[in-house]
Enzyme design. Structure first.
Site, PDB file in Angstrom:
ATOM      1  N   GLN A  75      -4.367  47.742  -4.130  1.00 47.05           N
ATOM      2  CA  GLN A  75      -3.127  48.149  -4.764  1.00 47.05           C
ATOM      3  C   GLN A  75      -3.569  48.470  -5.828  1.00 47.05           C
ATOM      4  O   GLN A  75      -2.798  47.960  -6.624  1.00 47.05           O
ATOM      5  CB  GLN A  75      -2.305  47.365  -4.150  1.00 47.05           C
ATOM      6  CG  GLN A  75      -0.762  48.198  -4.107  1.00 47.05           C
ATOM      7  CD  GLN A  75       0.667  46.833  -3.542  1.00 47.05           C
ATOM      8  OE1 GLN A  75       0.155  46.364  -3.402  1.00 47.05           O
ATOM      9  NE2 GLN A  75       1.619  48.150  -3.662  1.00 47.05           N
ATOM     10  N   SER A 123       0.669  48.038 -10.266  1.00 47.33           N
ATOM     11  CA  SER A 123       1.852  47.340 -11.270  1.00 47.33           C
ATOM     12  C   SER A 123       0.547  48.137 -11.959  1.00 47.33           C
ATOM     13  O   SER A 123      -0.410  47.865 -12.519  1.00 47.33           O
ATOM     14  CB  SER A 123       1.489  45.820 -11.006  1.00 47.33           C
ATOM     15  OG  SER A 123       3.119  45.772 -10.349  1.00 47.33           O
ATOM     16  N   SER A 169      -4.740  41.949  -6.621  1.00 48.50           N
ATOM     17  CA  SER A 169      -5.974  41.621  -5.542  1.00 48.50           C
ATOM     18  C   SER A 169      -7.110  42.500  -4.972  1.00 48.50           C
ATOM     19  O   SER A 169      -6.686  43.703  -4.464  1.00 48.50           O
ATOM     20  CB  SER A 169      -4.696  41.263  -4.779  1.00 48.50           C
ATOM     21  OG  SER A 169      -3.655  40.486  -4.786  1.00 48.50           O
ATOM     22  N   GLU A 179       4.686  46.566   2.475  1.00 50.25           N
ATOM     23  CA  GLU A 179       3.978  45.562   2.080  1.00 50.25           C
ATOM     24  C   GLU A 179       5.148  44.395   1.995  1.00 50.25           C
ATOM     25  O   GLU A 179       4.656  43.200   2.265  1.00 50.25           O
ATOM     26  CB  GLU A 179       3.799  45.769   0.287  1.00 50.25           C
ATOM     27  CG  GLU A 179       3.149  44.236  -0.036  1.00 50.25           C
ATOM     28  CD  GLU A 179       3.321  45.125  -2.025  1.00 50.25           C
ATOM     29  OE1 GLU A 179       2.630  43.743  -1.328  1.00 50.25           O
ATOM     30  OE2 GLU A 179       3.799  45.510  -2.354  1.00 50.25           O
ATOM     31  N   GLU A 200      13.709  38.587  -8.225  1.00 56.92           N
ATOM     32  CA  GLU A 200      14.800  39.083  -8.847  1.00 56.92           C
ATOM     33  C   GLU A 200      15.188  41.062  -8.290  1.00 56.92           C
ATOM     34  O   GLU A 200      16.163  41.062  -8.218  1.00 56.92           O
ATOM     35  CB  GLU A 200      14.705  39.496 -10.904  1.00 56.92           C
ATOM     36  CG  GLU A 200      14.926  37.481 -10.917  1.00 56.92           C
ATOM     37  CD  GLU A 200      13.674  37.283 -10.660  1.00 56.92           C
ATOM     38  OE1 GLU A 200      13.273  36.222 -10.987  1.00 56.92           O
ATOM     39  OE2 GLU A 200      12.508  37.575 -10.495  1.00 56.92           O
TER      40      GLU A 200
END
Length: 396
Positions: free
Chosen positions: A115, A118, A150, A233, A366
């Site tokens: 993936q 980010s 990952s 996910e 968060e």
């Protein structure tokens, strides 16, 4: 509905198909068996016929797994991103050609997925990502950097979100692609974790050319496509409905039963509270899985993932305290490439350290609290001053 029978199969019929398949298919060749299982519609029974399924209710997959227990199985570590994130996104937004090309080798494990979401400057606020994709005829030229990827070191394909229009607000200028991890210009570098391993990587994309037929969804619609991936996910990470007393709570309880000399009244009370919390979380996971039978996962998956992260960290911390000095041990600090997360096969020190990542991966706790407050509880959203500002004008 199945195309051959014109109606939805029931559990007895699904079990009969699985038993007949098992009796007729040799299990000596693992890959051949998995390919045949996909072609028989027993990979994901809720997927359409011809794409690994039978158009049956999602919950009947459990019946298939029970009937095929002991036969060649998938690798849940290596294949997690493909199975839990790429596959449902491809099914929802892919063309018929893309579905037929990618789903079968994804499910059999012949092609591993990662993936590319980010970035160093776009993690919790993914919509600020800066990786650019510029159209050049029938191709897209991609330049940028991704991080915390990952399995990039053994992946054949990646799901990628890139910015295709910097002149519109951040959520509207994104496009979703399938990225060829073997294409020239793709470089994966390991990132060493607190455990000493390198499950994930930073990935550099330099002049990577992707044909337009690797685009998922419309140009500029990448944020909506990505939401399908992210919601799946979080369900994949936090919504696993395991058996009662299984998983991490089972490991801690086993230590408690086998080592009475380690017990104290305080640890006993904490274990009881966590047992109740683990059971509540497990049952919530069962309910969530049942809701998925009615459609795509919603924001409830964020709540499950948040609960999972908090519970896993509390349990691994309790295990270390319960084992005292022994709990501080760690079996192997050697730098190595890890194929998957292995909570059950490692010691308490590894589990404690690895659990720290649970509140980061798949969406930070968060951010998940914001999603729950706004989309589940209906509370006012946080002020977003950059919502209507073109991405190119945002401070970075």
């Amino acid at each position: 509905m199945t195309a051959t029978e014109g109606r939805t199969l029931n559990e007895d019929e699904i079990r009969a198909r699985a038993r007949a398949f098992r009796e007729a298919t040799p299990a000596s060749d693992r890959l051949a068996f998995l390919r045949a299982r996909f072609d028989a519609g027993l990979a994901w029974v809720h997927f359409p016929e011809g794409l690994g399924g039978l158009g049956a209710p999602r919950e009947l997959q459990l019946a298939v797994e029970q009937e095929l227990e002991g036969t060649p199985q998938l690798d849940p570590g290596l294949q997690a991103i493909g199975l839990g994130m790429a596959a449902p996104t491809i099914l929802a937004f892919g063309t018929e050609e893309q579905k037929k090309r990618f789903l079968r080798p994804l499910w059999t494990g012949e092609e591993i997925w990662c993936q590319l979401f980010s970035e160093p400057g776009a993690g919790s606020d993914l919509a600020t990502l800066a990786t650019r994709a510029v159209r050049d005829g029938d191709e897209w030229v991609v330049d940028g950097q991704k991080v915390w990827t990952s399995g990039a070191h053994h992946a054949r394909w990646a799901i990628l979100v890139a910015r295709t229009d910097p002149d519109v607000p951040k959520h509207r200028g994104l496009t979703y692609f399938v990225c060829d991890m073997h294409a020239p210009g793709v470089e994966a570098r390991p990132l060493r974790q607190i455990t000493g391993e390198a499950e994930f990587n930073e990935v550099f994309l330099t002049g990577v050319r992707l044909p337009d037929d690797l685009r998922l969804g419309a140009v500029g619609d990448g944020w909506r496509v990505a939401q399908t991936t992210l919601m799946n996910e979080r369900v994949a990470i936090g919504g696993n409905a395991g058996r009662r007393g299984g998983g991490m709570i089972g490991m801690v309880a086993q230590t408690w039963r086998e080592r009475p000399e380690l017990r104290t009244p305080d640890l006993h009370q904490r274990l009881l509270r966590l047992w109740v919390e683990a059971e509540v979380t497990r049952l919530a996971g069962v309910r969530l899985r049942e809701q998925l039978a009615a459609g795509q996962p919603g924001p409830e998956g964020s709540g499950m993932k948040l609960a999972f992260a908090s519970l896993n960290q509390a349990l691994t911390g309790l295990e270390v305290e319960l084992r005292r000095e022994e709990g501080l041990g760690y079996d192997d600090w050697t730098f190595r490439r890890s194929e998957s997360v292995d909570f059950a096969g490692r010691d308490a020190g590894y589990r404690y350290l690895r659990a720290k990542g649970n509140s980061i991966e798949g969406g930070t706790s968060e951010i998940l609290r914001n999603i729950i407050s706004e989309r589940v509880l209906g509370l006012p959203s946080e002020p977003r001053v950059d919502k209507d500002i073109p991405w190119k004008d945002l401070p970075r």
